[in-house]
Structures are given as structure tokens and as C-alpha cells.
Write a protein that holds these residues in place. Structure first.
Motif, PDB file in Angstrom:
ATOM      1  N   MET A 189       0.846  -1.176   0.000  1.00 33.18           N
ATOM      2  CA  MET A 189       0.000   0.000   0.000  1.00 33.18           C
ATOM      3  C   MET A 189       0.891   1.238   0.000  1.00 33.18           C
ATOM      4  SD  MET A 189      -2.923   0.871   2.719  1.00 33.18           S
ATOM      5  CE  MET A 189      -4.125   2.054   2.342  1.00 33.18           C
ATOM      6  N   ARG A 190       0.587   2.156  -0.873  1.00 32.86           N
ATOM      7  CA  ARG A 190       1.377   3.373  -1.015  1.00 32.86           C
ATOM      8  C   ARG A 190       0.754   4.492  -0.191  1.00 32.86           C
ATOM      9  NH1 ARG A 190       1.210   6.787  -6.084  1.00 32.86           N
ATOM     10  NH2 ARG A 190       2.503   8.493  -5.407  1.00 32.86           N
ATOM     11  N   HIS A 191       1.553   5.117   0.642  1.00 29.14           N
ATOM     12  CA  HIS A 191       1.061   6.192   1.493  1.00 29.14           C
ATOM     13  C   HIS A 191       1.379   7.529   0.854  1.00 29.14           C
ATOM     14  CE1 HIS A 191      -0.018   3.553   4.768  1.00 29.14           C
ATOM     15  NE2 HIS A 191       1.137   2.926   4.596  1.00 29.14           N
ATOM     16  N   SER A 192       0.470   8.460   1.007  1.00 28.13           N
ATOM     17  CA  SER A 192       0.648   9.804   0.460  1.00 28.13           C
ATOM     18  C   SER A 192       1.448  10.661   1.429  1.00 28.13           C
ATOM     19  CB  SER A 192      -0.702  10.463   0.228  1.00 28.13           C
ATOM     20  OG  SER A 192      -1.480   9.697  -0.651  1.00 28.13           O
ATOM     21  N   SER A 193       2.185  11.578   0.857  1.00 33.48           N
ATOM     22  CA  SER A 193       2.908  12.530   1.698  1.00 33.48           C
ATOM     23  C   SER A 193       1.918  13.580   2.213  1.00 33.48           C
ATOM     24  CB  SER A 193       4.023  13.195   0.905  1.00 33.48           C
ATOM     25  OG  SER A 193       3.479  14.078  -0.052  1.00 33.48           O
ATOM     26  N   PRO A 194       2.287  14.297   3.281  1.00 33.55           N
ATOM     27  CA  PRO A 194       1.387  15.352   3.770  1.00 33.55           C
ATOM     28  C   PRO A 194       1.076  16.411   2.705  1.00 33.55           C
ATOM     29  CG  PRO A 194       3.042  14.855   5.415  1.00 33.55           C
ATOM     30  CD  PRO A 194       3.418  14.085   4.178  1.00 33.55           C
ATOM     31  N   ALA A 195       2.038  16.719   1.854  1.00 37.21           N
ATOM     32  CA  ALA A 195       1.800  17.712   0.804  1.00 37.21           C
ATOM     33  C   ALA A 195       0.765  17.212  -0.202  1.00 37.21           C
ATOM     34  CB  ALA A 195       3.101  18.051   0.093  1.00 37.21           C
ATOM     35  N   GLN A 196       0.814  15.916  -0.525  1.00 35.57           N
ATOM     36  CA  GLN A 196      -0.175  15.360  -1.455  1.00 35.57           C
ATOM     37  C   GLN A 196      -1.565  15.347  -0.838  1.00 35.57           C
ATOM     38  OE1 GLN A 196       1.799  11.627  -2.125  1.00 35.57           O
ATOM     39  NE2 GLN A 196       2.408  12.230  -4.197  1.00 35.57           N
ATOM     40  N   ARG A 197      -1.648  14.997   0.443  1.00 39.46           N
ATOM     41  CA  ARG A 197      -2.953  15.002   1.113  1.00 39.46           C
ATOM     42  C   ARG A 197      -3.521  16.414   1.183  1.00 39.46           C
ATOM     43  NH1 ARG A 197      -0.426  11.306   4.938  1.00 39.46           N
ATOM     44  NH2 ARG A 197      -0.228  13.083   6.330  1.00 39.46           N
ATOM     45  N   LEU A 198      -2.663  17.391   1.473  1.00 36.38           N
ATOM     46  CA  LEU A 198      -3.116  18.776   1.532  1.00 36.38           C
ATOM     47  C   LEU A 198      -3.574  19.250   0.155  1.00 36.38           C
ATOM     48  CD1 LEU A 198      -3.432  21.160   3.467  1.00 36.38           C
ATOM     49  CD2 LEU A 198      -1.181  21.919   2.751  1.00 36.38           C
ATOM     50  N   GLY A 199      -2.863  18.849  -0.892  1.00 35.59           N
ATOM     51  CA  GLY A 199      -3.260  19.208  -2.256  1.00 35.59           C
ATOM     52  C   GLY A 199      -4.605  18.620  -2.627  1.00 35.59           C
ATOM     53  N   ARG A 200      -4.837  17.366  -2.238  1.00 38.87           N
ATOM     54  CA  ARG A 200      -6.142  16.752  -2.518  1.00 38.87           C
ATOM     55  C   ARG A 200      -7.251  17.446  -1.741  1.00 38.87           C
ATOM     56  NH1 ARG A 200      -3.566  11.332  -2.552  1.00 38.87           N
ATOM     57  NH2 ARG A 200      -4.004  11.331  -0.321  1.00 38.87           N
ATOM     58  N   THR A 201      -6.962  17.835  -0.502  1.00 37.71           N
ATOM     59  CA  THR A 201      -7.955  18.560   0.286  1.00 37.71           C
ATOM     60  C   THR A 201      -8.298  19.889  -0.369  1.00 37.71           C
ATOM     61  OG1 THR A 201      -7.133  17.536   2.310  1.00 37.71           O
ATOM     62  CG2 THR A 201      -8.437  19.534   2.559  1.00 37.71           C
ATOM     63  N   ALA A 202      -7.263  20.599  -0.824  1.00 38.72           N
ATOM     64  CA  ALA A 202      -7.498  21.881  -1.491  1.00 38.72           C
ATOM     65  C   ALA A 202      -8.317  21.687  -2.759  1.00 38.72           C
ATOM     66  CB  ALA A 202      -6.163  22.554  -1.822  1.00 38.72           C
ATOM     67  N   ASN A 203      -8.000  20.665  -3.541  1.00 38.98           N
ATOM     68  CA  ASN A 203      -8.752  20.410  -4.771  1.00 38.98           C
ATOM     69  C   ASN A 203     -10.205  20.066  -4.473  1.00 38.98           C
ATOM     70  OD1 ASN A 203      -6.554  20.900  -6.390  1.00 38.98           O
ATOM     71  ND2 ASN A 203      -5.961  18.756  -6.525  1.00 38.98           N
ATOM     72  N   LEU A 204     -10.448  19.320  -3.392  1.00 43.60           N
ATOM     73  CA  LEU A 204     -11.822  18.980  -3.013  1.00 43.60           C
ATOM     74  C   LEU A 204     -12.603  20.226  -2.608  1.00 43.60           C
ATOM     75  CD1 LEU A 204     -13.984  16.824  -2.405  1.00 43.60           C
ATOM     76  CD2 LEU A 204     -13.046  16.716  -0.098  1.00 43.60           C
ATOM     77  N   VAL A 205     -11.997  21.092  -1.826  1.00 40.65           N
ATOM     78  CA  VAL A 205     -12.672  22.321  -1.396  1.00 40.65           C
ATOM     79  C   VAL A 205     -12.971  23.205  -2.606  1.00 40.65           C
ATOM     80  CG1 VAL A 205     -12.425  24.434  -0.036  1.00 40.65           C
ATOM     81  CG2 VAL A 205     -11.720  22.255   0.931  1.00 40.65           C
ATOM     82  N   ILE A 206     -12.011  23.314  -3.524  1.00 41.34           N
ATOM     83  CA  ILE A 206     -12.228  24.122  -4.732  1.00 41.34           C
ATOM     84  C   ILE A 206     -13.346  23.518  -5.571  1.00 41.34           C
ATOM     85  CG2 ILE A 206     -11.180  24.839  -6.910  1.00 41.34           C
ATOM     86  CD1 ILE A 206      -8.512  25.063  -5.319  1.00 41.34           C
TER      87      ILE A 206
END
Length: 88
Positions: A1-18
């Protein structure tokens, strides 16, 4: 299982909010055109603020992240109250 870095998780969160901000904005603009009922100016203000918060998250503002979390919690409670009141 591949884990995301904190920067990738934050980017996905930002994209979801947008994305949710854009969706909410489109719904309110359709409401202003008369194609949907129940969408008014306060909702458009919330939708545009979601867009701004999403871009704030994308550019590293932790305050925008916390405000967006609180805003989504408030919207969830509001929609929950609407659903429950519709049952009664």
C-alpha cells in the motif's frame, strides 16, 4: 500500500474544497437564472468563500484549512437539520 505525503494530502484537500466551491457556485448561479429554486445570495457568498478558502489551502494557509473545516461542519449540520425537519 502506497502512502501519500502530507503535501499530497493537503493538495487533494485543497482540490476537493475548490471543486465543492465551484459546484455550489454553479448551483447558485443556476438558481439566479431561475432554473433552480431555493438558492439565494447568502449561499452564493458561502460558495465564493469556499473557492477562496480552497485556494488559500492550496497556497499553504493553515487558517484557511481550519475555517474551511468549520464551514463544512456548519453546512453539514444545516443540511442535517433540513433533512430531519423534512421528515416531520
Amino acid at each position: 500500500m502506497r502512502h501519500s505525503s502530507p503535501a499530497q494530502r493537503l493538495g487533494r484537500t485543497a482540490n476537493l474544497v475548490i471543486f465543492l466551491g465551484l459546484l455550489y457556485t454553479v448551483l447558485h448561479l443556476l438558481g439566479f437564472l431561475g432554473l433552480l429554486h431555493g438558492y439565494h445570495l447568502p449561499g452564493l457568498v458561502i460558495a465564493l468563500s469556499l473557492l477562496g478558502l480552497g485556494y488559500g489551502i492550496r497556497y499553504g494557509s493553515s487558517a484557511c484549512l481550519y475555517v474551511a473545516t468549520a464551514l463544512f461542519a456548519g453546512l453539514s449540520l444545516y443540511f442535517g437539520v433540513l433533512v430531519v425537519s423534512g421528515w416531520t
